[in-house]
Design a protein around this motif. Structure first.
Motif, PDB file in Angstrom:
ATOM      1  N   ILE A 282       0.855  -1.187   0.000  1.00  0.00           N
ATOM      2  CA  ILE A 282       0.000   0.000   0.000  1.00  0.00           C
ATOM      3  C   ILE A 282       0.888   1.233   0.000  1.00  0.00           C
ATOM      4  CG2 ILE A 282      -0.181   0.171   2.520  1.00  0.00           C
ATOM      5  CD1 ILE A 282      -3.171   0.990   2.052  1.00  0.00           C
ATOM      6  N   ILE A 283       0.401   2.281  -0.626  1.00  0.00           N
ATOM      7  CA  ILE A 283       1.035   3.596  -0.532  1.00  0.00           C
ATOM      8  C   ILE A 283      -0.027   4.552  -0.021  1.00  0.00           C
ATOM      9  CG2 ILE A 283       2.131   5.514  -1.750  1.00  0.00           C
ATOM     10  CD1 ILE A 283       3.258   3.488  -3.732  1.00  0.00           C
ATOM     11  N   LEU A 284       0.235   5.126   1.131  1.00  0.00           N
ATOM     12  CA  LEU A 284      -0.647   6.130   1.717  1.00  0.00           C
ATOM     13  C   LEU A 284       0.004   7.489   1.552  1.00  0.00           C
ATOM     14  CD1 LEU A 284      -1.358   4.212   5.023  1.00  0.00           C
ATOM     15  CD2 LEU A 284      -2.954   4.525   3.119  1.00  0.00           C
ATOM     16  N   VAL A 285      -0.785   8.510   1.282  1.00  0.00           N
ATOM     17  CA  VAL A 285      -0.252   9.859   1.147  1.00  0.00           C
ATOM     18  C   VAL A 285      -0.945  10.789   2.128  1.00  0.00           C
ATOM     19  CG1 VAL A 285       0.509   9.623  -1.251  1.00  0.00           C
ATOM     20  CG2 VAL A 285      -1.827  10.395  -0.775  1.00  0.00           C
ATOM     21  N   ALA A 286      -0.192  11.753   2.595  1.00  0.00           N
ATOM     22  CA  ALA A 286      -0.734  12.839   3.420  1.00  0.00           C
ATOM     23  C   ALA A 286      -0.806  14.061   2.527  1.00  0.00           C
ATOM     24  CB  ALA A 286       0.180  13.104   4.613  1.00  0.00           C
ATOM     25  N   THR A 287      -1.944  14.743   2.570  1.00  0.00           N
ATOM     26  CA  THR A 287      -2.110  15.955   1.772  1.00  0.00           C
ATOM     27  C   THR A 287      -2.456  17.121   2.682  1.00  0.00           C
ATOM     28  OG1 THR A 287      -4.467  15.596   1.362  1.00  0.00           O
ATOM     29  CG2 THR A 287      -2.933  14.629  -0.220  1.00  0.00           C
ATOM     30  N   TYR A 288      -1.985  18.286   2.272  1.00  0.00           N
ATOM     31  CA  TYR A 288      -2.279  19.523   2.984  1.00  0.00           C
ATOM     32  C   TYR A 288      -2.523  20.596   1.938  1.00  0.00           C
ATOM     33  CZ  TYR A 288      -1.608  23.601   6.004  1.00  0.00           C
ATOM     34  OH  TYR A 288      -1.777  24.788   6.686  1.00  0.00           O
ATOM     35  N   GLN A 289      -3.679  21.213   1.965  1.00  0.00           N
ATOM     36  CA  GLN A 289      -4.068  22.222   0.992  1.00  0.00           C
ATOM     37  C   GLN A 289      -3.872  21.726  -0.446  1.00  0.00           C
ATOM     38  OE1 GLN A 289      -1.859  25.737   2.178  1.00  0.00           O
ATOM     39  NE2 GLN A 289      -3.426  26.260   3.691  1.00  0.00           N
ATOM     40  N   GLY A 290      -4.236  20.450  -0.664  1.00  0.00           N
ATOM     41  CA  GLY A 290      -4.173  19.862  -1.995  1.00  0.00           C
ATOM     42  C   GLY A 290      -2.801  19.393  -2.437  1.00  0.00           C
ATOM     43  N   LYS A 291      -1.792  19.529  -1.598  1.00  0.00           N
ATOM     44  CA  LYS A 291      -0.419  19.156  -1.954  1.00  0.00           C
ATOM     45  C   LYS A 291      -0.003  17.913  -1.183  1.00  0.00           C
ATOM     46  CE  LYS A 291       4.317  20.783  -1.460  1.00  0.00           C
ATOM     47  NZ  LYS A 291       5.211  21.778  -0.904  1.00  0.00           N
ATOM     48  N   LEU A 292       0.688  16.980  -1.871  1.00  0.00           N
ATOM     49  CA  LEU A 292       1.237  15.815  -1.181  1.00  0.00           C
ATOM     50  C   LEU A 292       2.408  16.269  -0.323  1.00  0.00           C
ATOM     51  CD1 LEU A 292       1.313  12.990  -3.899  1.00  0.00           C
ATOM     52  CD2 LEU A 292      -0.523  13.623  -2.338  1.00  0.00           C
TER      53      LEU A 292
END
Length: 171
Positions: free
Chosen positions: A60-70
């Motif tokens: 699995i690859i999980l991503v964290a986003t903030y204001q639409g940015k990875l």
């Protein structure tokens, strides 16, 4: 950042370009991030990889986003040659360190591992000098199992510790 929300989700094929940009930036911020074929990776190939991983129950690859940015990612990938073990990877952009994002990603990756993965073991290697990361992993149920060396992004051997997830006992 206190008033904004960080979101976590599984990476999608449409994230391919942004994920490659994130990995490229992470490599400039620390010598702990080593993606040997990143320079040769195309957006199309990365999108195919993400689609294949999404269909898998061994990665699995999980991503964290903030204001639409990875801004960060957690990966669990089956270790080649060992169908029962996965390796954890965790990285957050330097501008977002010390905000709990690594903990959020780690917690979600462990939830996936415990509840959905068809893997028996979860391991990682961390620089011996990275005490903050070692404490984080220990807090989440990893134990140190061996000392080792790993190559940094400059190709130099660095003292490291291998850790294995043992779980957290219920209170």
């Amino acid at each position: 950042m206190a008033d904004e929300t960080v979101s976590l989700r599984e990476a999608k094929p449409t994230d391919a370009a942004a994920l490659l940009a994130l990995l490229t930036q992470l490599q400039t911020e620390t010598n702990a991030i080593v993606y040997s074929n990143l320079a040769n990776m195309t957006v199309e190939r990365e999108a195919q990889n993400l689609a294949q991983i999404a269909r898998s129950n061994t990665g699995i690859i999980l991503v964290a986003t903030y204001q639409g940015k990875l801004i960060g990612l957690a990966t669990v990938m089956r270790i080649e040659g060992d169908a029962n073990a996965g390796e954890l990877g965790l990285a957050v952009l330097k501008d977002y360190w010390h905000n709990g994002i690594g903990s959020l990603l780690l917690d979600e990756a462990l939830y996936w591992f415990v509840n959905f993965a068809q893997l028996d073991h979860l391991v990682l290697d961390v620089y011996k000098s990275n005490n903050r990361a070692r404490r984080l992993y220990q807090h989440y149920g990893f134990v140190e199992v061996a000392e080792c060396t790993i190559k940094d992004s400059d190709g130099h051997d660095q003292p490291a510790v291998s850790m294995e997830y043992q779980g957290i006992e219920e209170l």
